[in-house]
Design a protein around this motif. Structure first.
Motif, PDB file in Angstrom:
ATOM      1  N   LEU A  32      36.669  62.218 111.508  1.00 31.55           N
ATOM      2  CA  LEU A  32      37.878  62.255 110.670  1.00 31.55           C
ATOM      3  C   LEU A  32      38.988  61.385 111.256  1.00 31.55           C
ATOM      4  O   LEU A  32      39.701  60.692 110.519  1.00 31.55           O
ATOM      5  CB  LEU A  32      38.369  63.686 110.490  1.00 31.55           C
ATOM      6  N   ALA A  33      39.123  61.387 112.572  1.00 34.80           N
ATOM      7  CA  ALA A  33      40.144  60.552 113.218  1.00 34.80           C
ATOM      8  C   ALA A  33      39.851  59.073 112.995  1.00 34.80           C
ATOM      9  O   ALA A  33      40.769  58.280 112.724  1.00 34.80           O
ATOM     10  CB  ALA A  33      40.212  60.868 114.710  1.00 34.80           C
ATOM     11  N   LEU A  34      38.574  58.686 113.075  1.00 35.84           N
ATOM     12  CA  LEU A  34      38.205  57.293 112.825  1.00 35.84           C
ATOM     13  C   LEU A  34      38.486  56.895 111.379  1.00 35.84           C
ATOM     14  O   LEU A  34      38.975  55.789 111.110  1.00 35.84           O
ATOM     15  CB  LEU A  34      36.723  57.074 113.149  1.00 35.84           C
ATOM     16  N   LEU A  35      38.192  57.799 110.435  1.00 40.06           N
ATOM     17  CA  LEU A  35      38.462  57.507 109.023  1.00 40.06           C
ATOM     18  C   LEU A  35      39.964  57.370 108.761  1.00 40.06           C
ATOM     19  O   LEU A  35      40.392  56.486 108.018  1.00 40.06           O
ATOM     20  CB  LEU A  35      37.859  58.587 108.128  1.00 40.06           C
ATOM     21  N   ASP A  36      40.766  58.246 109.376  1.00 38.85           N
ATOM     22  CA  ASP A  36      42.224  58.140 109.240  1.00 38.85           C
ATOM     23  C   ASP A  36      42.717  56.805 109.796  1.00 38.85           C
ATOM     24  O   ASP A  36      43.557  56.129 109.193  1.00 38.85           O
ATOM     25  CB  ASP A  36      42.930  59.289 109.970  1.00 38.85           C
ATOM     26  N   GLU A  37      42.184  56.435 110.938  1.00 40.63           N
ATOM     27  CA  GLU A  37      42.584  55.179 111.568  1.00 40.63           C
ATOM     28  C   GLU A  37      42.176  53.979 110.709  1.00 40.63           C
ATOM     29  O   GLU A  37      42.941  53.025 110.543  1.00 40.63           O
ATOM     30  CB  GLU A  37      41.928  55.100 112.955  1.00 40.63           C
ATOM     31  N   LEU A  38      40.973  54.030 110.136  1.00 40.30           N
ATOM     32  CA  LEU A  38      40.502  52.964 109.256  1.00 40.30           C
ATOM     33  C   LEU A  38      41.377  52.860 108.014  1.00 40.30           C
ATOM     34  O   LEU A  38      41.762  51.764 107.599  1.00 40.30           O
ATOM     35  CB  LEU A  38      39.043  53.210 108.869  1.00 40.30           C
ATOM     36  N   GLN A  39      41.732  53.997 107.421  1.00 35.99           N
ATOM     37  CA  GLN A  39      42.605  54.000 106.247  1.00 35.99           C
ATOM     38  C   GLN A  39      43.962  53.388 106.581  1.00 35.99           C
ATOM     39  O   GLN A  39      44.505  52.600 105.810  1.00 35.99           O
ATOM     40  CB  GLN A  39      42.777  55.425 105.720  1.00 35.99           C
ATOM     41  N   ASP A  40      44.510  53.728 107.737  1.00 33.26           N
ATOM     42  CA  ASP A  40      45.785  53.149 108.176  1.00 33.26           C
ATOM     43  C   ASP A  40      45.683  51.633 108.329  1.00 33.26           C
ATOM     44  O   ASP A  40      46.595  50.899 107.956  1.00 33.26           O
ATOM     45  CB  ASP A  40      46.244  53.759 109.502  1.00 33.26           C
ATOM     46  N   MET A  41      44.568  51.161 108.885  1.00 30.57           N
ATOM     47  CA  MET A  41      44.379  49.712 109.057  1.00 30.57           C
ATOM     48  C   MET A  41      44.326  48.994 107.710  1.00 30.57           C
ATOM     49  O   MET A  41      44.912  47.923 107.550  1.00 30.57           O
ATOM     50  CB  MET A  41      43.091  49.437 109.832  1.00 30.57           C
ATOM     51  N   ILE A  42      43.628  49.577 106.749  1.00 32.77           N
ATOM     52  CA  ILE A  42      43.521  48.958 105.422  1.00 32.77           C
ATOM     53  C   ILE A  42      44.885  48.921 104.744  1.00 32.77           C
ATOM     54  O   ILE A  42      45.275  47.906 104.154  1.00 32.77           O
ATOM     55  CB  ILE A  42      42.491  49.699 104.553  1.00 32.77           C
ATOM     56  N   GLU A  43      45.636  50.009 104.829  1.00 33.62           N
ATOM     57  CA  GLU A  43      46.974  50.046 104.241  1.00 33.62           C
ATOM     58  C   GLU A  43      47.888  49.019 104.898  1.00 33.62           C
ATOM     59  O   GLU A  43      48.646  48.332 104.216  1.00 33.62           O
ATOM     60  CB  GLU A  43      47.561  51.453 104.362  1.00 33.62           C
ATOM     61  N   THR A  44      47.801  48.891 106.211  1.00 32.89           N
ATOM     62  CA  THR A  44      48.614  47.895 106.924  1.00 32.89           C
ATOM     63  C   THR A  44      48.238  46.491 106.479  1.00 32.89           C
ATOM     64  O   THR A  44      49.101  45.655 106.206  1.00 32.89           O
ATOM     65  CB  THR A  44      48.426  48.035 108.449  1.00 32.89           C
ATOM     66  N   TRP A  45      46.948  46.218 106.388  1.00 29.21           N
ATOM     67  CA  TRP A  45      46.458  44.898 105.956  1.00 29.21           C
ATOM     68  C   TRP A  45      46.978  44.569 104.557  1.00 29.21           C
ATOM     69  O   TRP A  45      47.469  43.479 104.307  1.00 29.21           O
ATOM     70  CB  TRP A  45      44.938  44.896 105.970  1.00 29.21           C
ATOM     71  N   ASN A  46      46.856  45.516 103.644  1.00 33.81           N
ATOM     72  CA  ASN A  46      47.232  45.260 102.253  1.00 33.81           C
ATOM     73  C   ASN A  46      48.740  45.194 102.044  1.00 33.81           C
ATOM     74  O   ASN A  46      49.200  44.537 101.113  1.00 33.81           O
ATOM     75  CB  ASN A  46      46.631  46.330 101.337  1.00 33.81           C
ATOM     76  N   ASN A  47      49.525  45.862 102.895  1.00 33.43           N
ATOM     77  CA  ASN A  47      50.965  45.934 102.682  1.00 33.43           C
ATOM     78  C   ASN A  47      51.783  45.034 103.600  1.00 33.43           C
ATOM     79  O   ASN A  47      53.000  44.966 103.456  1.00 33.43           O
ATOM     80  CB  ASN A  47      51.443  47.384 102.846  1.00 33.43           C
ATOM     81  N   CYS A  48      51.147  44.337 104.528  1.00 27.83           N
ATOM     82  CA  CYS A  48      51.907  43.514 105.465  1.00 27.83           C
ATOM     83  C   CYS A  48      52.412  42.246 104.777  1.00 27.83           C
ATOM     84  O   CYS A  48      51.855  41.780 103.785  1.00 27.83           O
ATOM     85  CB  CYS A  48      51.069  43.171 106.686  1.00 27.83           C
ATOM     86  N   THR A  49      53.473  41.701 105.329  1.00 27.33           N
ATOM     87  CA  THR A  49      54.040  40.462 104.827  1.00 27.33           C
ATOM     88  C   THR A  49      53.174  39.303 105.277  1.00 27.33           C
ATOM     89  O   THR A  49      52.867  39.178 106.459  1.00 27.33           O
ATOM     90  CB  THR A  49      55.473  40.274 105.373  1.00 27.33           C
TER      91      THR A  49
END
Length: 105
Positions: A32-49
Motif C-alpha cells: 500500500l505504501a508503494l502504491l501511495d508513493e506511485l500515485q504521488d509520483m504520477i500526480e506530480t508528473w502530470n501537474n508539474c510545470t
C-alpha cells in the motif's frame, strides 16, 4: 534507450527509473505504501510545470488501481499496477517504469 523494430515501424522505448523510499514493516503495509508513493509520483508528473522543458513531456493517462488485491500475495497489487502501467503508453513512444527500491536498515 532501446529501439525495437515491429510492424515496419520503429518504436522508441524509454526506461524511466522510479525510486521508491517506502519502509517495509509487513507485506500489506509495504504494498500500500508503494502504491501511495506511485500515485504521488504520477500526480506530480502530470501537474508539474513544464515551461522550461525542451522535450515534449506527455501526460500520463493512468491511475493506480487500489482494488487489485490477493490475500495470499501482498505484492500482487503493486506488481499488477506496474504491469498495467506499461500498457497505457501510446504507439510510437513506450515508457517502461523501472522500480528501484531503496533499502533501509
Amino acid at each position: 534507450m532501446l529501439f525495437i523494430l515491429t510492424c515496419s515501424e520503429w518504436i522508441l522505448t524509454i526506461d524511466i527509473p522510479i525510486i521508491f523510499n517506502s519502509i517495509f514493516h509487513d507485506g500489506v503495509q509495504y504494498s500500500l505504501a508503494l502504491l501511495d508513493e506511485l500515485q504521488d509520483m504520477i500526480e506530480t508528473w502530470n501537474n508539474c510545470t513544464k515551461d522550461n522543458v525542451e522535450v515534449a513531456i506527455q501526460h500520463l493517462d493512468w491511475q493506480v488501481n487500489f482494488s487489485l488485491t490477493d490475500l495470499k500475495n501482498p505484492s500482487y497489487s503493486f506488481i499488477e499496477n506496474i504491469n498495467s502501467s506499461q500498457n497505457s503508453s501510446n504507439y510510437l513512444m513506450e515508457f517502461i517504469l523501472v522500480p528501484i527500491f531503496r533499502v533501509s536498515f
